[in-house]
Design a protein around this motif. Structure first.
Motif, PDB file in Angstrom:
ATOM      1  N   ASN A   1       8.941   8.494  -9.797  1.00 20.19           N
ATOM      2  CA  ASN A   1       7.991   7.428  -9.519  1.00 20.19           C
ATOM      3  C   ASN A   1       7.896   7.238  -8.012  1.00 20.19           C
ATOM      4  O   ASN A   1       8.913   7.231  -7.317  1.00 20.19           O
ATOM      5  CB  ASN A   1       8.434   6.117 -10.170  1.00 20.19           C
ATOM      6  N   CYS A   2       6.687   7.069  -7.495  1.00 20.02           N
ATOM      7  CA  CYS A   2       6.480   6.961  -6.060  1.00 20.02           C
ATOM      8  C   CYS A   2       5.623   5.730  -5.745  1.00 20.02           C
ATOM      9  O   CYS A   2       4.628   5.476  -6.428  1.00 20.02           O
ATOM     10  CB  CYS A   2       5.783   8.207  -5.520  1.00 20.02           C
ATOM     11  N   SER A   3       6.005   5.006  -4.697  1.00 19.61           N
ATOM     12  CA  SER A   3       5.293   3.786  -4.315  1.00 19.61           C
ATOM     13  C   SER A   3       4.836   3.850  -2.866  1.00 19.61           C
ATOM     14  O   SER A   3       5.563   4.338  -1.998  1.00 19.61           O
ATOM     15  CB  SER A   3       6.196   2.562  -4.497  1.00 19.61           C
ATOM     16  N   PHE A   4       3.643   3.352  -2.627  1.00 22.62           N
ATOM     17  CA  PHE A   4       3.100   3.208  -1.273  1.00 22.62           C
ATOM     18  C   PHE A   4       2.926   1.725  -1.022  1.00 22.62           C
ATOM     19  O   PHE A   4       2.135   1.060  -1.695  1.00 22.62           O
ATOM     20  CB  PHE A   4       1.767   3.949  -1.144  1.00 22.62           C
ATOM     21  N   SER A   5       3.671   1.191  -0.047  1.00 20.22           N
ATOM     22  CA  SER A   5       3.723  -0.252   0.186  1.00 20.22           C
ATOM     23  C   SER A   5       2.975  -0.634   1.452  1.00 20.22           C
ATOM     24  O   SER A   5       3.138  -0.008   2.501  1.00 20.22           O
ATOM     25  CB  SER A   5       5.184  -0.703   0.296  1.00 20.22           C
ATOM     26  N   ILE A   6       2.136  -1.679   1.352  1.00 24.76           N
ATOM     27  CA  ILE A   6       1.374  -2.195   2.489  1.00 24.76           C
ATOM     28  C   ILE A   6       1.686  -3.684   2.597  1.00 24.76           C
ATOM     29  O   ILE A   6       1.323  -4.456   1.715  1.00 24.76           O
ATOM     30  CB  ILE A   6      -0.138  -1.986   2.288  1.00 24.76           C
ATOM     31  N   ILE A   7       2.347  -4.097   3.678  1.00 30.38           N
ATOM     32  CA  ILE A   7       2.793  -5.481   3.797  1.00 30.38           C
ATOM     33  C   ILE A   7       1.682  -6.339   4.397  1.00 30.38           C
ATOM     34  O   ILE A   7       1.820  -6.960   5.461  1.00 30.38           O
ATOM     35  CB  ILE A   7       4.088  -5.560   4.622  1.00 30.38           C
TER      36      ILE A   7
ATOM     37  N   LEU B   1       9.670  -7.472  -1.182  1.00 29.14           N
ATOM     38  CA  LEU B   1       9.695  -6.074  -0.769  1.00 29.14           C
ATOM     39  C   LEU B   1       9.841  -5.107  -1.937  1.00 29.14           C
ATOM     40  O   LEU B   1       9.370  -3.977  -1.880  1.00 29.14           O
ATOM     41  CB  LEU B   1      10.864  -5.873   0.209  1.00 29.14           C
ATOM     42  N   ASP B   2      10.483  -5.540  -3.013  1.00 30.24           N
ATOM     43  CA  ASP B   2      10.848  -4.657  -4.123  1.00 30.24           C
ATOM     44  C   ASP B   2       9.694  -4.515  -5.112  1.00 30.24           C
ATOM     45  O   ASP B   2       9.293  -5.490  -5.744  1.00 30.24           O
ATOM     46  CB  ASP B   2      12.074  -5.226  -4.837  1.00 30.24           C
ATOM     47  N   PRO B   3       9.147  -3.290  -5.284  1.00 31.96           N
ATOM     48  CA  PRO B   3       8.029  -3.113  -6.227  1.00 31.96           C
ATOM     49  C   PRO B   3       8.388  -3.491  -7.661  1.00 31.96           C
ATOM     50  O   PRO B   3       7.511  -3.947  -8.412  1.00 31.96           O
ATOM     51  CB  PRO B   3       7.712  -1.614  -6.117  1.00 31.96           C
ATOM     52  N   SER B   4       9.636  -3.333  -8.065  1.00 32.13           N
ATOM     53  CA  SER B   4      10.021  -3.634  -9.444  1.00 32.13           C
ATOM     54  C   SER B   4       9.981  -5.133  -9.734  1.00 32.13           C
ATOM     55  O   SER B   4      10.016  -5.540 -10.900  1.00 32.13           O
ATOM     56  CB  SER B   4      11.419  -3.086  -9.746  1.00 32.13           C
ATOM     57  N   LYS B   5       9.878  -5.952  -8.698  1.00 33.34           N
ATOM     58  CA  LYS B   5       9.831  -7.398  -8.873  1.00 33.34           C
ATOM     59  C   LYS B   5       8.435  -7.956  -8.617  1.00 33.34           C
ATOM     60  O   LYS B   5       8.257  -9.176  -8.561  1.00 33.34           O
ATOM     61  CB  LYS B   5      10.844  -8.077  -7.948  1.00 33.34           C
TER      62      LYS B   5
ATOM     63  N   PRO C   1       5.432  13.476   0.460  1.00 36.27           N
ATOM     64  CA  PRO C   1       5.921  12.098   0.632  1.00 36.27           C
ATOM     65  C   PRO C   1       5.829  11.327  -0.682  1.00 36.27           C
ATOM     66  O   PRO C   1       4.830  11.412  -1.395  1.00 36.27           O
ATOM     67  CB  PRO C   1       4.969  11.515   1.681  1.00 36.27           C
ATOM     68  N   CYS C   2       6.872  10.605  -0.980  1.00 37.70           N
ATOM     69  CA  CYS C   2       6.897   9.852  -2.231  1.00 37.70           C
ATOM     70  C   CYS C   2       6.822   8.361  -1.945  1.00 37.70           C
ATOM     71  O   CYS C   2       5.763   7.764  -2.035  1.00 37.70           O
ATOM     72  CB  CYS C   2       8.155  10.211  -3.024  1.00 37.70           C
ATOM     73  N   ASN C   3       7.937   7.759  -1.560  1.00 40.30           N
ATOM     74  CA  ASN C   3       7.943   6.326  -1.279  1.00 40.30           C
ATOM     75  C   ASN C   3       7.674   6.090   0.204  1.00 40.30           C
ATOM     76  O   ASN C   3       8.328   6.676   1.063  1.00 40.30           O
ATOM     77  CB  ASN C   3       9.277   5.723  -1.697  1.00 40.30           C
ATOM     78  N   VAL C   4       6.706   5.209   0.490  1.00 36.18           N
ATOM     79  CA  VAL C   4       6.226   5.021   1.863  1.00 36.18           C
ATOM     80  C   VAL C   4       5.993   3.542   2.124  1.00 36.18           C
ATOM     81  O   VAL C   4       5.468   2.824   1.267  1.00 36.18           O
ATOM     82  CB  VAL C   4       4.904   5.789   2.090  1.00 36.18           C
TER      83      VAL C   4
END
Length: 322
Positions: free
Chosen positions: A204-210, A252-256, A182-185
């Motif tokens: 590049n992989c991101s794990f997002s927790i809202i 929502l966007d990690p790049s921002k 798993p990469c982006n989650v």
């Protein structure tokens, strides 16, 4: 008080519990009663394990976290609708069109997006996805029968649609498959534990927790010496090909999002950070030269909990936003 971003995300997710008579199938896992990340109950999971297919109607704004067959039929013109799909971190999502009756020539559309998009912000970001933004959209009115099945690149996907004629609609079947790396989650829950592995891949992989969270990294393997560096204008890991960064923000966007800390070198132990942002992301940048691995755990930040300074903790951020 929740931010506009949290309200938008949570509003989408709690539509799961608003279906007609179906709320008995829903429960909150590892969270408070007001938690919006609602998952299927064990009773329904056991029922489905017997071989039955879960079926229900879709609302204009909806979210699905389970396999099954889902139908939308317009009872009036529906101009701005979306269905969000989410799986476990190690799952990919396949959406198959079983039946479609829309007026493409009259302005209707039905599009799958590989990821999530909310208020113009995308996950995964354009920097971290293998496809261009235009390639991430699959328009039924353009592809038709040529591409009736679309599989996501991560554990989230969504459908946008506009249907102007009452009685028109569509039926889709949603299935999930395993993703070995798993990469982006996007996390379904405000707490958990995860290990991200990138095996000799330049990605590049991101794990997002809202949620605002406490995140603790217990193991990081990058093939370098030990080290932990706070993000500063003149420092960080910009010159290192493999590193992990922690990001925080209100979208929502990690790049921002705002870069909070860089971890440039391997270590075994514990590095903890309290992040009070609406969204927290752990992002691994990999050059492809190493097998990179990071293990971390997280739980929702309780603003009442005592601030305990630890020797290897990083300073808290974003508390004014919550």
């Amino acid at each position: 008080m929740p931010s506009a971003f949290q309200f938008q995300c949570h509003l989408v997710l709690i539509f799961l519990a608003a279906s007609k008579g179906e709320t008995r199938y829903l429960e909150v896992r590892d969270a408070g009663e007001d938690d919006p990340f609602l998952l299927l109950s064990e009773d329904l999971k056991r029922e489905l394990s017997a071989g039955q297919i879960y079926r229900r109607s879709l609302r204009c704004i909806d979210m699905l976290s389970i396999e099954g067959q889902f139908t939308f039929t317009a009872d009036q013109p529906q101009l701005h609708c979306a269905t969000f799909f989410i799986g476990e971190p190690e799952e990919l999502i396949t959406i198959h069109y079983d039946f479609v009756s829309i007026d493409c020539q009259g302005g209707d559309f039905l599009k799958v997006f590989d990821g999530w998009i909310l208020k113009g912000e995308k996950f995964p970001s354009s920097l971290d996805h293998p496809l261009t933004t235009s390639q991430r959209y699959v328009d039924f009115c353009e592809s038709g029968d040529i591409q009736r099945s679309i599989r996501s690149s991560q554990n989230v996907a969504m459908i946008f649609f506009r249907i102007q004629q009452a009685g028109n609609g569509f039926t889709v079947t949603v299935k999930k498959s395993s993703n070995l790396f798993p990469c982006n989650v996007i996390s379904q829950t405000p707490s958990g534990r995860f290990t991200m592995v990138i095996p000799h891949q330049h990605r590049n992989c991101s794990f997002s927790i809202i949620y605002p969270v406490v995140i603790k990294i217990s193991d990081l393997i990058l093939g370098h010496l030990n080290g932990l560096f706070l993000k500063k204008p003149s420092a960080g890991c910009a010159g290192v090909g493999d590193f992990v960064e922690l990001l925080g923000g209100a979208g929502l966007d990690p790049s921002k999002m705002f870069p909070l800390a860089d971890l440039c070198h391997s270590f075994h132990g514990s590095a903890q950070m309290k992040i009070g942002c609406d969204n927290t992301v752990l992002r691994m940048v990999s050059s492809g030269k190493h097998i990179n691995r990071v293990t971390f755990e997280y739980h929702q930040l309780d603003l009442q909990e005592t601030e305990t300074r630890k020797e290897n903790s990083i300073e808290e951020f974003c508390f004014p936003s919550i």
